[in-house]
Motif scaffolding. Structure first.
Motif, mmCIF file in Angstrom:
data_model
loop_
_atom_site.group_PDB
_atom_site.id
_atom_site.type_symbol
_atom_site.label_atom_id
_atom_site.label_comp_id
_atom_site.label_asym_id
_atom_site.label_seq_id
_atom_site.Cartn_x
_atom_site.Cartn_y
_atom_site.Cartn_z
ATOM 1 N N VAL A 1 0.837 -1.207 0.000
ATOM 2 C CA VAL A 1 0.000 0.000 0.000
ATOM 3 C C VAL A 1 0.873 1.260 0.000
ATOM 4 C CG1 VAL A 1 -1.685 1.340 1.319
ATOM 5 C CG2 VAL A 1 -1.939 -1.148 1.112
ATOM 6 N N GLY A 2 1.877 1.302 0.874
ATOM 7 C CA GLY A 2 2.752 2.470 0.940
ATOM 8 C C GLY A 2 3.512 2.698 -0.353
ATOM 9 N N THR A 3 4.035 1.612 -0.933
ATOM 10 C CA THR A 3 4.795 1.738 -2.182
ATOM 11 C C THR A 3 3.887 2.154 -3.333
ATOM 12 O OG1 THR A 3 6.372 0.062 -1.440
ATOM 13 C CG2 THR A 3 6.297 0.525 -3.794
ATOM 14 N N ALA A 4 2.698 1.558 -3.407
ATOM 15 C CA ALA A 4 1.775 1.894 -4.496
ATOM 16 C C ALA A 4 1.351 3.359 -4.424
ATOM 17 C CB ALA A 4 0.551 0.984 -4.441
ATOM 18 N N LEU A 5 0.971 3.811 -3.221
ATOM 19 C CA LEU A 5 0.557 5.209 -3.083
ATOM 20 C C LEU A 5 1.729 6.157 -3.333
ATOM 21 C CD1 LEU A 5 -1.752 5.009 0.079
ATOM 22 C CD2 LEU A 5 -2.439 5.192 -2.310
ATOM 23 N N GLY A 6 2.908 5.792 -2.833
ATOM 24 C CA GLY A 6 4.088 6.622 -3.055
ATOM 25 C C GLY A 6 4.468 6.691 -4.518
ATOM 26 N N THR A 7 4.355 5.563 -5.213
ATOM 27 C CA THR A 7 4.678 5.549 -6.642
ATOM 28 C C THR A 7 3.716 6.426 -7.433
ATOM 29 O OG1 THR A 7 5.587 3.311 -6.476
ATOM 30 C CG2 THR A 7 4.972 4.072 -8.670
ATOM 31 N N LEU A 8 2.433 6.313 -7.146
ATOM 32 C CA LEU A 8 1.445 7.146 -7.837
ATOM 33 C C LEU A 8 1.665 8.628 -7.523
ATOM 34 C CD1 LEU A 8 -1.794 5.004 -7.335
ATOM 35 C CD2 LEU A 8 -0.467 5.295 -9.442
ATOM 36 N N ALA A 9 1.943 8.926 -6.239
ATOM 37 C CA ALA A 9 2.183 10.319 -5.865
ATOM 38 C C ALA A 9 3.448 10.854 -6.535
ATOM 39 C CB ALA A 9 2.298 10.444 -4.346
ATOM 40 N N GLY A 10 4.505 10.042 -6.569
ATOM 41 C CA GLY A 10 5.755 10.469 -7.195
ATOM 42 C C GLY A 10 5.592 10.714 -8.683
ATOM 43 N N ILE A 11 4.858 9.830 -9.368
ATOM 44 C CA ILE A 11 4.622 10.015 -10.804
ATOM 45 C C ILE A 11 3.795 11.274 -11.041
ATOM 46 C CG2 ILE A 11 3.453 9.045 -12.821
ATOM 47 C CD1 ILE A 11 4.219 6.266 -11.769
ATOM 48 N N GLY A 12 2.758 11.460 -10.218
ATOM 49 C CA GLY A 12 1.920 12.647 -10.371
ATOM 50 C C GLY A 12 2.707 13.932 -10.165
#
Length: 411
Positions: free
Chosen positions: A326-337
């Motif tokens: 969950v942390g990695t997925a949300l962080g990845t989406l936030a970083g890409i955004g």
């Protein structure tokens, strides 16, 4: 470790459920937030570093040559030499040019400049400049005997605009007499957003050549090659195949320090932010240890009901894995955004505050670039997941050491 429906259900509840222990929910949320921040920041910073790398290659080195061949006496038969160089399979373009240093004066303002004379018919090879200058200005440059185009930073230093006349002073060569003084008219001001805008002036090749100590000759042949990194070896090889008197230059001499600085900064900042991810991931150790302490009674009950050590291990590995995913997925989406919008956001913030964060007289470009490199995103995500799973091993093992009788004594 044993994974089945029981371990998956309980591990997922411990990680995400809000209906059980508030302590478990809180420390799980803190661990997830730590991973989100670490992963998002690392992806964002790597994207910005990749953006600087791209702008160096595509914008700065799109204007300045990857490599250049010079002759100590100038190149008279420059068209035939350019045709010969274009025949090489690794050479994209070979264009004659004139380069000289001088001073531009307008009223009471004086600024040093690099005069760059190019064939206006070959302007498409200078893709960044071709996009920054109107077509009419190129046509005027080809026809106007005293026309010049200035970089935006240079024009600001001189407080000069289109249509105004200024004076160019070219110093004499070694052993020569008086400097060359020429009156020029500004045909256009170009803004590439790079450091080159601060001192670059463009003229037609023939007119610039007349101002040198070898009228009618070109200073050299600029080369754009297929692979940026073969340019130093390639230009030296080409020079060896030519008669004596030729010498070379390449981008590693003119902008190599900048390239190395970008890559070193990327590595150092990447390492620091990787440590942030590592700290966030290994916070799972303390998080899951607290969960084990808080859930000793539940663990004891599961053991008395027949749960094996492998199942207990699996429960806490699943909890750590869910937090990591969950942390990695949300962080990845936030970083890409953030990487996609950081350039526009910084430009909006500059307009709002009326303040420019990056100046091309200090930094290589005057805006904050960003380029998402998907292998970097994948590497960051996989690393965060692996660290989360590794960090879960010790607390999960500690959970298997809970003795039911000791844990239930005071329940």
């Amino acid at each position: 470790m044993k994974l089945n429906s029981l371990t998956l259900l309980i591990g997922r509840r411990y990680a995400l459920s809000q209906r059980h222990s508030q302590l478990v929910s809180f420390i799980s949320s803190v661990s997830i937030v730590g991973l989100v921040v670490g992963v998002a920041l690392l992806i964002l910073v790597l994207s910005i570093m990749n953006g600087f790398d791209r702008e160096l290659r595509e914008r700065i080195l799109g204007i300045m040559p990857h490599a250049a061949l010079y002759h100590r006496d100038g190149i008279v038969e420059y068209e035939s030499l350019a045709d010969r160089l274009r025949a090489h399979p690794d050479v994209d373009t070979a264009i004659p040019f004139v380069q000289m240093e001088g001073l531009l004066s307008f009223r009471r303002e004086v600024a040093p400049t690099r005069i760059y004379g190019i064939p206006t018919a070959e302007r498409e090879s200078l893709a960044v400049l071709a996009d920054s200058v109107p077509e009419a200005a190129w046509e005027s440059l080809a026809q106007h005997p005293r026309g010049v185009m200035l970089g935006a930073g240079l024009a600001r230093k001189l407080s000069v605009g289109e249509g105004e006349k200024l004076t160019l002073v070219v110093p004499p060569g070694a052993g020569e007499g008086a400097p060359t003084i020429e009156a020029l008219e500004v045909l256009a001001v170009f803004d590439t957003g790079t450091e080159l805008d601060n001192n670059l002036a463009l003229m037609a090749l023939a007119r610039a050549s007349d101002l040198t100590r070898a009228p009618g000759a070109a200073s050299g042949i600029r080369l754009q090659v297929n692979d940026l990194f073969i340019a130093p070896d390639l230009v030296r090889q080409l020079a060896r195949e030519l008669p004596g008197g030729f010498y070379t230059s390449d981008w590693t001499r003119t902008h190599g320090n900048l390239y190395q600085a970008i890559h070193m900064s990327k590595q150092m900042v990447g390492l620091l932010l990787f440590l942030i991810i590592a700290i966030a991931a290994f916070n799972l150790v303390s998080t899951l240890i607290m969960v084990v302490v808080d859930k000793q009674g539940d663990i004891a009950i599961l053991r008395t009901l027949g749960a094996s050590s492998g199942e207990i291990l699996g429960i806490f590995m699943v909890q750590g894995g869910v937090i990591g995913i969950v942390g990695t997925a949300l962080g990845t989406l936030a970083g890409i955004g953030m990487s996609l919008w950081v350039t526009e956001f910084v430009q909006w913030l500059e307009q709002l505050l009326n303040f420019q964060f990056l100046h091309s007289d200090v930094y290589p470009i005057s805006y904050l670039p960003s380029a998402i490199h998907w292998p970097d995103v994948a590497q960051v995500s996989v690393t965060a997941l692996v660290l989360s799973l590794v960090a879960s091993l010790y607390p999960a093992w500690r959970a298997t050491r809970v003795q039911p009788a000791e844990a239930l004594r005071f329940e």
